[in-house]
Scaffold this motif. Sequence first.
Motif, PDB file in Angstrom:
ATOM      1  N   TRP A  19      22.638  21.564 -21.951  1.00  0.00           N
ATOM      2  CA  TRP A  19      23.331  21.757 -23.231  1.00  0.00           C
ATOM      3  C   TRP A  19      22.735  22.945 -23.986  1.00  0.00           C
ATOM      4  O   TRP A  19      23.470  23.766 -24.539  1.00  0.00           O
ATOM      5  N   GLU A  20      21.413  23.045 -23.996  1.00  0.00           N
ATOM      6  CA  GLU A  20      20.735  24.139 -24.699  1.00  0.00           C
ATOM      7  C   GLU A  20      21.106  25.506 -24.122  1.00  0.00           C
ATOM      8  O   GLU A  20      21.213  26.484 -24.856  1.00  0.00           O
ATOM      9  N   LEU A  21      21.271  25.559 -22.820  1.00  0.00           N
ATOM     10  CA  LEU A  21      21.564  26.836 -22.163  1.00  0.00           C
ATOM     11  C   LEU A  21      23.046  27.001 -21.823  1.00  0.00           C
ATOM     12  O   LEU A  21      23.417  27.936 -21.109  1.00  0.00           O
ATOM     13  N   LEU A  22      23.876  26.114 -22.336  1.00  0.00           N
ATOM     14  CA  LEU A  22      25.325  26.212 -22.149  1.00  0.00           C
ATOM     15  C   LEU A  22      25.754  26.097 -20.686  1.00  0.00           C
ATOM     16  O   LEU A  22      26.649  26.805 -20.221  1.00  0.00           O
ATOM     17  N   VAL A  23      25.153  25.231 -19.943  1.00  0.00           N
ATOM     18  CA  VAL A  23      25.442  24.804 -18.577  1.00  0.00           C
ATOM     19  C   VAL A  23      25.353  25.919 -17.528  1.00  0.00           C
ATOM     20  O   VAL A  23      24.443  25.892 -16.710  1.00  0.00           O
TER      21      VAL A  23
END
Length: 81
Positions: A19-23
């Motif tokens: 989620w933090e790295l946008l998948v």
Amino acid sequence: MKTDTALINHEKIHLRQQWELLVVPFYIVYLTEWAIRAIWYLDGYKAYQNISFEREAYANEKNAEYLLHRETFSFIKYLYR
């Protein structure tokens, strides 16, 4: 052997990282880090064990409250450990 709770928590940690790295960037970083470490260790499994995302997840999988207190991008702390 992992308990079901530890396994689920391990995977929840990965979901937070994704989620933090946008998948998509998560997987790019994951594979890049694995490739670099595989060359470094000359061992694919050892490379996997030392990926920062895996190190964070394994280190905290038994702490049920870890995600409640985890700071954003905490996996970075595991890059050089």
